[in-house]
Design a protein around this motif. Structure first.
Motif, PDB file in Angstrom:
ATOM      1  N   UNK A  86      12.861 166.542  77.296  1.00  0.00           N
ATOM      2  CA  UNK A  86      13.530 165.245  77.376  1.00  0.00           C
ATOM      3  C   UNK A  86      12.705 164.232  78.158  1.00  0.00           C
ATOM      4  N   UNK A  87      11.526 164.619  78.589  1.00  0.00           N
ATOM      5  CA  UNK A  87      10.633 163.671  79.234  1.00  0.00           C
ATOM      6  C   UNK A  87      10.329 164.014  80.677  1.00  0.00           C
ATOM      7  N   UNK A  99      10.260 155.748  75.944  1.00  0.00           N
ATOM      8  CA  UNK A  99      10.769 156.038  74.602  1.00  0.00           C
ATOM      9  C   UNK A  99      11.636 157.295  74.593  1.00  0.00           C
ATOM     10  N   UNK A 100      11.501 158.157  75.612  1.00  0.00           N
ATOM     11  CA  UNK A 100      12.341 159.356  75.724  1.00  0.00           C
ATOM     12  C   UNK A 100      13.778 159.026  76.135  1.00  0.00           C
ATOM     13  N   UNK A 101      14.040 157.804  76.552  1.00  0.00           N
ATOM     14  CA  UNK A 101      15.390 157.406  76.965  1.00  0.00           C
ATOM     15  C   UNK A 101      16.393 157.565  75.827  1.00  0.00           C
ATOM     16  N   UNK A 102      15.942 157.387  74.601  1.00  0.00           N
ATOM     17  CA  UNK A 102      16.823 157.530  73.438  1.00  0.00           C
ATOM     18  C   UNK A 102      17.294 158.976  73.303  1.00  0.00           C
ATOM     19  N   UNK A 114      18.768 156.575  85.326  1.00  0.00           N
ATOM     20  CA  UNK A 114      19.185 157.714  86.128  1.00  0.00           C
ATOM     21  C   UNK A 114      19.998 158.657  85.258  1.00  0.00           C
ATOM     22  N   UNK A 115      19.714 159.948  85.376  1.00  0.00           N
ATOM     23  CA  UNK A 115      20.433 160.981  84.652  1.00  0.00           C
ATOM     24  C   UNK A 115      20.985 161.977  85.665  1.00  0.00           C
ATOM     25  N   UNK A 116      22.277 162.272  85.560  1.00  0.00           N
ATOM     26  CA  UNK A 116      22.907 163.249  86.436  1.00  0.00           C
ATOM     27  C   UNK A 116      23.370 164.436  85.601  1.00  0.00           C
ATOM     28  N   UNK A 171      24.739 159.018  82.861  1.00  0.00           N
ATOM     29  CA  UNK A 171      23.453 158.410  82.544  1.00  0.00           C
ATOM     30  C   UNK A 171      23.605 156.919  82.788  1.00  0.00           C
ATOM     31  N   UNK A 172      22.670 156.367  83.476  1.00  0.00           N
ATOM     32  CA  UNK A 172      22.736 154.935  83.764  1.00  0.00           C
ATOM     33  C   UNK A 172      21.434 154.278  83.344  1.00  0.00           C
ATOM     34  N   UNK A 173      21.559 153.372  82.388  1.00  0.00           N
ATOM     35  CA  UNK A 173      20.404 152.585  81.946  1.00  0.00           C
ATOM     36  C   UNK A 173      20.225 151.420  82.906  1.00  0.00           C
TER      37      UNK A 173
END
Length: 141
Positions: free
Chosen positions: A22-23, A69-72, A131-133, A115-117
């Motif tokens: 996932x990056x 680009x991995x955010x998707x 941020x990813x929790x 997940x917070x963009x």
């Protein structure tokens, strides 16, 4: 003679789940476990209290990085929960600047809980961070 690696170098982190990578992330916090205890007093021995382990709890893990680009992939993983939650195993690997591995933590039954963009401001000069929790059920053997 083997080359010594600098233990003080700043690592970055790779997140992988069963379906792939996932990056890479700049920060990782919350890799921890706590053993809860129960105390029992022994009769006739006032100077001692027994402590017994009862359960192990694991905190949520927070990963942060600039938007890529991995955010998707993260957004799709979170959206997939609506059709039935699959709890994959995951691996968080700390890497040196040359991408050599320092250590890997394997996690059981992982799922995203937040997940917070980033907010985008045209006049802002800061890096757009996401941020990813993650929640999990412990470390794999």
């Amino acid at each position: 003679m083997s080359q010594r690696r600098d233990p003080a170098s700043t690592p970055f982190f790779r997140l992988s789940i069963d379906t792939g990578t996932l990056g890479y992330f700049n920060t990782c916090s919350g890799l921890s476990a706590q053993v809860e205890t129960e105390q029992r007093q022994e009769g006739g021995n006032n100077g001692f209290v027994w402590q017994f382990p009862t359960r192990v709890t694991f905190s949520n893990i927070t990963l942060t990085r600039p938007v890529t680009e991995d955010s998707v992939k993260i957004a799709k993983w979170i959206s997939s929960i609506r059709t039935g939650m699959v709890r994959p195993t995951a691996a968080i690997t700390a890497l040196r600047a040359d991408k050599s591995e320092i250590v890997t933590w394997s996690l059981l039954d992982v799922f995203p809980v937040r997940w917070e963009a980033p907010g985008f401001e045209p006049g802002g000069a800061s890096v757009a961070l996401e941020t990813l929790e993650l929640a999990h059920h412990g470390f794999a053997d």
